[in-house]
Design a protein around this motif. Structure first.
Motif, PDB file in Angstrom:
ATOM      1  N   LEU A  29       0.862  -1.179   0.000  1.00 50.92           N
ATOM      2  CA  LEU A  29       0.000   0.000   0.000  1.00 50.92           C
ATOM      3  C   LEU A  29       0.895   1.225   0.000  1.00 50.92           C
ATOM      4  O   LEU A  29       1.771   1.347   0.845  1.00 50.92           O
ATOM      5  N   LYS A  30       0.690   2.149  -0.954  1.00 50.39           N
ATOM      6  CA  LYS A  30       1.543   3.338  -0.983  1.00 50.39           C
ATOM      7  C   LYS A  30       0.692   4.587  -0.956  1.00 50.39           C
ATOM      8  O   LYS A  30      -0.138   4.803  -1.835  1.00 50.39           O
ATOM      9  N   TYR A  31       0.917   5.418   0.042  1.00 53.51           N
ATOM     10  CA  TYR A  31       0.099   6.614   0.203  1.00 53.51           C
ATOM     11  C   TYR A  31       0.961   7.856   0.100  1.00 53.51           C
ATOM     12  O   TYR A  31       1.989   7.972   0.766  1.00 53.51           O
ATOM     13  N   ARG A  32       0.531   8.797  -0.743  1.00 51.90           N
ATOM     14  CA  ARG A  32       1.249  10.058  -0.857  1.00 51.90           C
ATOM     15  C   ARG A  32       0.297  11.200  -0.517  1.00 51.90           C
ATOM     16  O   ARG A  32      -0.596  11.518  -1.304  1.00 51.90           O
ATOM     17  N   HIS A  33       0.517  11.801   0.619  1.00 52.09           N
ATOM     18  CA  HIS A  33      -0.371  12.874   1.031  1.00 52.09           C
ATOM     19  C   HIS A  33      -0.154  14.116   0.179  1.00 52.09           C
ATOM     20  O   HIS A  33      -1.092  14.814  -0.174  1.00 52.09           O
ATOM     21  N   CYS A  34       1.094  14.383  -0.168  1.00 58.04           N
ATOM     22  CA  CYS A  34       1.407  15.590  -0.937  1.00 58.04           C
ATOM     23  C   CYS A  34       0.780  15.542  -2.329  1.00 58.04           C
ATOM     24  O   CYS A  34       0.383  16.570  -2.876  1.00 58.04           O
ATOM     25  N   ASP A  35       0.688  14.345  -2.916  1.00 65.52           N
ATOM     26  CA  ASP A  35       0.045  14.222  -4.221  1.00 65.52           C
ATOM     27  C   ASP A  35      -1.421  13.851  -4.099  1.00 65.52           C
ATOM     28  O   ASP A  35      -2.143  13.876  -5.086  1.00 65.52           O
ATOM     29  N   GLY A  36      -1.816  13.466  -2.926  1.00 65.57           N
ATOM     30  CA  GLY A  36      -3.205  13.084  -2.711  1.00 65.57           C
ATOM     31  C   GLY A  36      -3.619  11.840  -3.458  1.00 65.57           C
ATOM     32  O   GLY A  36      -4.661  11.813  -4.092  1.00 65.57           O
ATOM     33  N   ASN A  37      -2.782  10.771  -3.428  1.00 68.28           N
ATOM     34  CA  ASN A  37      -3.239   9.535  -4.051  1.00 68.28           C
ATOM     35  C   ASN A  37      -2.787   8.311  -3.265  1.00 68.28           C
ATOM     36  O   ASN A  37      -1.919   8.386  -2.400  1.00 68.28           O
TER      37      ASN A  37
ATOM     38  N   CYS B  20       5.140  12.506   6.777  1.00 72.96           N
ATOM     39  CA  CYS B  20       5.057  12.540   5.327  1.00 72.96           C
ATOM     40  C   CYS B  20       3.944  13.432   4.804  1.00 72.96           C
ATOM     41  O   CYS B  20       3.591  13.344   3.638  1.00 72.96           O
ATOM     42  N   ARG B  21       3.386  14.267   5.659  1.00 71.58           N
ATOM     43  CA  ARG B  21       2.270  15.065   5.183  1.00 71.58           C
ATOM     44  C   ARG B  21       2.683  16.089   4.126  1.00 71.58           C
ATOM     45  O   ARG B  21       1.932  16.404   3.234  1.00 71.58           O
ATOM     46  N   SER B  22       3.886  16.615   4.238  1.00 67.01           N
ATOM     47  CA  SER B  22       4.251  17.648   3.267  1.00 67.01           C
ATOM     48  C   SER B  22       4.953  17.071   2.053  1.00 67.01           C
ATOM     49  O   SER B  22       4.868  17.631   0.967  1.00 67.01           O
ATOM     50  N   SER B  23       5.660  15.958   2.241  1.00 68.28           N
ATOM     51  CA  SER B  23       6.313  15.366   1.067  1.00 68.28           C
ATOM     52  C   SER B  23       6.622  13.916   1.367  1.00 68.28           C
ATOM     53  O   SER B  23       6.755  13.525   2.514  1.00 68.28           O
ATOM     54  N   GLY B  24       6.728  13.114   0.368  1.00 66.90           N
ATOM     55  CA  GLY B  24       7.121  11.730   0.563  1.00 66.90           C
ATOM     56  C   GLY B  24       5.935  10.791   0.631  1.00 66.90           C
ATOM     57  O   GLY B  24       4.794  11.207   0.695  1.00 66.90           O
ATOM     58  N   SER B  25       6.221   9.486   0.606  1.00 66.45           N
ATOM     59  CA  SER B  25       5.142   8.507   0.640  1.00 66.45           C
ATOM     60  C   SER B  25       5.346   7.535   1.786  1.00 66.45           C
ATOM     61  O   SER B  25       6.455   7.314   2.249  1.00 66.45           O
ATOM     62  N   VAL B  26       4.235   6.980   2.227  1.00 65.16           N
ATOM     63  CA  VAL B  26       4.268   5.933   3.241  1.00 65.16           C
ATOM     64  C   VAL B  26       3.947   4.633   2.531  1.00 65.16           C
ATOM     65  O   VAL B  26       2.924   4.523   1.854  1.00 65.16           O
ATOM     66  N   HIS B  90      -5.596   9.119   8.781  1.00 66.68           N
ATOM     67  CA  HIS B  90      -4.479   9.777   8.132  1.00 66.68           C
ATOM     68  C   HIS B  90      -4.594   9.890   6.629  1.00 66.68           C
ATOM     69  O   HIS B  90      -4.027  10.789   6.038  1.00 66.68           O
ATOM     70  N   GLY B  93      -6.104  13.035   2.624  1.00 62.82           N
ATOM     71  CA  GLY B  93      -5.736  14.056   1.663  1.00 62.82           C
ATOM     72  C   GLY B  93      -6.336  13.830   0.296  1.00 62.82           C
ATOM     73  O   GLY B  93      -6.000  14.523  -0.661  1.00 62.82           O
TER      74      GLY B  93
END
Lengths: 86, 109
Positions: A29-37, B20-26, B90, B93
């Motif tokens: 599972l990969k979540y990117r908040h900055c890109d919103g996907n 990771c809210r501003s950049s990067g992925s989890v 979380h 976004g």
């Protein structure tokens, strides 16, 4: 490596793939908040199923599938050799 | 790779998401685990390991920092509830779909 267009198809294919070989399959599972996907991948290193989304409504579906697979993994599977009552 | 207890893992995972809210992925990975702690022995050597059937391995990473935990049947219910809440809290976004809004209906004066 195709991205599925519908959640229904992806979900069914993912469960089916898991049941063919539970030890081999992993879920990523990969979540990117900055890109919103959010992107989910289910693979057994031969077949790879992927689904990508930027919709909030899919988060719940993905999280449910995740939980379902988690529970499948920890349950002692006594299938394939169904409970024969002798 | 840090192996943690279920609770510590959830705490650390929260921190990963916040970081990771501003950049990067989890990235979270889930896999069935049979409890092996030693590598599989070569051919000819006896495999004196009893695989267990009731565990799964969960890993999380934000690129640099890596954490992991093992969940078994007894803990799965509690862990899964906390884990679902965490994800839902979380992963907020994403776009909310409201095509249903009848936005054409502006107040006609």
């Amino acid at each position: 490596m195709p991205y599925y267009q519908t959640w229904e198809e992806f979900s069914r294919a993912a469960e089916k793939l898991y049941l063919t070989d539970p030890m081999k399959v992993r879920v990523v599972l990969k979540y990117r908040h900055c890109d919103g996907n959010l992107c989910i991948k289910v693979t057994d290193n031969a077949v790879c199923l992927q689904y990508k989304t930027d919709q909030a409504q899919d988060v719940k579906k993905i999280e449910k599938l995740h939980g379902k697979l988690m529970r499948l993994m920890v349950s002692k599977e006594t299938h394939s050799g169904s409970m024969d009552t002798d | 790779m840090v192996l943690l207890e279920n609770d510590s893992f959830l705490t650390e995972l929260t921190r990963l998401f916040q970081k990771c809210r501003s950049s990067g992925s989890v990235v979270i990975t889930l896999k069935k685990y049979d409890g092996r702690t030693k590598p599989t022995p070569r051919k000819g050597n006896p495999d004196t390991f009893e695989p267990s059937d009731n565990k799964c391995l969960i890993r999380a990473s934000e690129g640099k920092k890596k954490i992991s935990t093992v969940v078994n049947t007894k803990e799965v219910i509690k862990f899964q509830m906390a884990y679902s809440n965490l994800l839902r809290a979380h992963m907020d976004g994403l776009k909310k779909k409201d095509k249903k809004s009848k936005s054409k209906k502006t107040k006609a004066t």
